[in-house]
Write a protein that holds these residues in place. Structure first.
Motif, PDB file in Angstrom:
ATOM      1  N   LEU A 192      12.923  36.691-154.270  1.00  0.00           N
ATOM      2  CA  LEU A 192      13.168  36.940-155.682  1.00  0.00           C
ATOM      3  C   LEU A 192      14.184  35.943-156.229  1.00  0.00           C
ATOM      4  N   LEU A 193      13.819  35.264-157.299  1.00  0.00           N
ATOM      5  CA  LEU A 193      14.660  34.239-157.916  1.00  0.00           C
ATOM      6  C   LEU A 193      14.774  34.477-159.415  1.00  0.00           C
ATOM      7  N   THR A 194      15.858  33.991-159.990  1.00  0.00           N
ATOM      8  CA  THR A 194      15.950  33.944-161.444  1.00  0.00           C
ATOM      9  C   THR A 194      15.180  32.706-161.895  1.00  0.00           C
ATOM     10  N   ASP A 195      14.914  32.598-163.183  1.00  0.00           N
ATOM     11  CA  ASP A 195      14.226  31.409-163.684  1.00  0.00           C
ATOM     12  C   ASP A 195      15.061  30.148-163.436  1.00  0.00           C
ATOM     13  N   ALA A 196      16.372  30.259-163.561  1.00  0.00           N
ATOM     14  CA  ALA A 196      17.247  29.106-163.318  1.00  0.00           C
ATOM     15  C   ALA A 196      17.178  28.671-161.847  1.00  0.00           C
ATOM     16  N   GLU A 197      17.186  29.631-160.932  1.00  0.00           N
ATOM     17  CA  GLU A 197      17.077  29.295-159.500  1.00  0.00           C
ATOM     18  C   GLU A 197      15.720  28.663-159.206  1.00  0.00           C
ATOM     19  N   ALA A 198      14.667  29.161-159.834  1.00  0.00           N
ATOM     20  CA  ALA A 198      13.328  28.598-159.627  1.00  0.00           C
ATOM     21  C   ALA A 198      13.266  27.155-160.114  1.00  0.00           C
ATOM     22  N   ARG A 199      13.850  26.885-161.273  1.00  0.00           N
ATOM     23  CA  ARG A 199      13.869  25.504-161.783  1.00  0.00           C
ATOM     24  C   ARG A 199      14.632  24.590-160.820  1.00  0.00           C
ATOM     25  N   ALA A 200      15.735  25.097-160.270  1.00  0.00           N
ATOM     26  CA  ALA A 200      16.534  24.290-159.337  1.00  0.00           C
ATOM     27  C   ALA A 200      15.769  23.999-158.047  1.00  0.00           C
ATOM     28  N   ALA A 239      12.309  23.913-157.758  1.00  0.00           N
ATOM     29  CA  ALA A 239      10.945  23.416-158.007  1.00  0.00           C
ATOM     30  C   ALA A 239      10.709  22.011-157.441  1.00  0.00           C
ATOM     31  N   HIS A 240      11.600  21.074-157.718  1.00  0.00           N
ATOM     32  CA  HIS A 240      11.385  19.699-157.253  1.00  0.00           C
ATOM     33  C   HIS A 240      11.328  19.627-155.730  1.00  0.00           C
ATOM     34  N   GLY A 241      12.260  20.290-155.060  1.00  0.00           N
ATOM     35  CA  GLY A 241      12.278  20.285-153.595  1.00  0.00           C
ATOM     36  C   GLY A 241      11.029  20.912-153.005  1.00  0.00           C
ATOM     37  N   ARG A 242      10.549  21.982-153.634  1.00  0.00           N
ATOM     38  CA  ARG A 242       9.323  22.633-153.148  1.00  0.00           C
ATOM     39  C   ARG A 242       8.125  21.701-153.293  1.00  0.00           C
ATOM     40  N   ILE A 243       8.051  20.996-154.398  1.00  0.00           N
ATOM     41  CA  ILE A 243       6.937  20.062-154.607  1.00  0.00           C
ATOM     42  C   ILE A 243       6.990  18.962-153.560  1.00  0.00           C
ATOM     43  N   GLU A 244       8.170  18.417-153.362  1.00  0.00           N
ATOM     44  CA  GLU A 244       8.340  17.332-152.391  1.00  0.00           C
ATOM     45  C   GLU A 244       8.012  17.784-150.970  1.00  0.00           C
ATOM     46  N   ARG A 245       8.561  18.934-150.538  1.00  0.00           N
ATOM     47  CA  ARG A 245       8.296  19.432-149.179  1.00  0.00           C
ATOM     48  C   ARG A 245       6.830  19.823-149.019  1.00  0.00           C
ATOM     49  N   GLY A 246       6.253  20.403-150.055  1.00  0.00           N
ATOM     50  CA  GLY A 246       4.865  20.853-149.970  1.00  0.00           C
ATOM     51  C   GLY A 246       3.876  19.718-149.816  1.00  0.00           C
TER      52      GLY A 246
END
Length: 163
Positions: free
Chosen positions: A40-48, A50-57
């Motif tokens: 569970l994340l806040t929208d701010a945590e999700a934005r923070a 997002a880039h790392g998830r895209i890169e790792r994925g």
């Protein structure tokens, strides 16, 4: 002066990325083993994140280690196999409360076990599942939990001989 209604309220937490999070076993009461919060994340945590998830994925696919274009796409396929493997094994149903979180072919095991050997066995079991790249064992040993669980009914003794 008008104060916005949400100014002091905590931002809502939700599973923004849809990461699979399932309970595998439930023998230890919540009073002894509190359920983990999950992804569970806040929208701010999700934005923070997002880039790392895209890169790792996508790096998994780009390096040739993944057949799917993003490592996170495996998680919804893996989690039913994790649940099935733990249920079929049967060793953990009466003495553990365990949840599994899947992210990018990694499985986090969270919750409680009554013995360290159970944590190691669960980790080894999940590690063998196809497409699982890594298992992160965050299980806590709660030895007192076994006393909080209902005792097994002992088998009835055969009647004494009347010789």
């Amino acid at each position: 002066m008008i104060v916005p209604a949400l100014a002091g309220a905590e931002e809502q937490r939700r599973n923004v990325f849809g990461d699979p999070f399932v309970q595998l076993t439930s023998a230890i009461p919540a009073g002894v083993c509190a359920p983990p919060p999950g992804p569970l994340l806040t929208d701010a945590e999700a934005r923070a994140q997002a880039h790392g998830r895209i890169e790792r994925g996508t790096s998994c696919y780009q390096s040739g280690r993944c057949r799917l274009p993003n490592a996170y796409l495996y998680d919804k396929e893996i989690m039913p196999r994790v649940r099935q493997a733990v249920a079929a094994d049967g060793r953990f149903d009466r003495t553990t409360s365990v949840w599994a979180l899947g992210q990018r072919r990694w499985i986090w095991l969270q919750g409680c076990v009554s013995k360290a050997e159970e944590a190691a066995a669960l980790e080894a079991l999940v590690r063998q599942i196809d497409d699982v790249e890594r298992v992160v064992n965050e299980l806590r040993v709660v030895p007192a939990a076994t006393s909080a669980m209902p005792a097994a009914t002992p088998p009835s003794a055969p009647p004494a001989s009347s010789r």
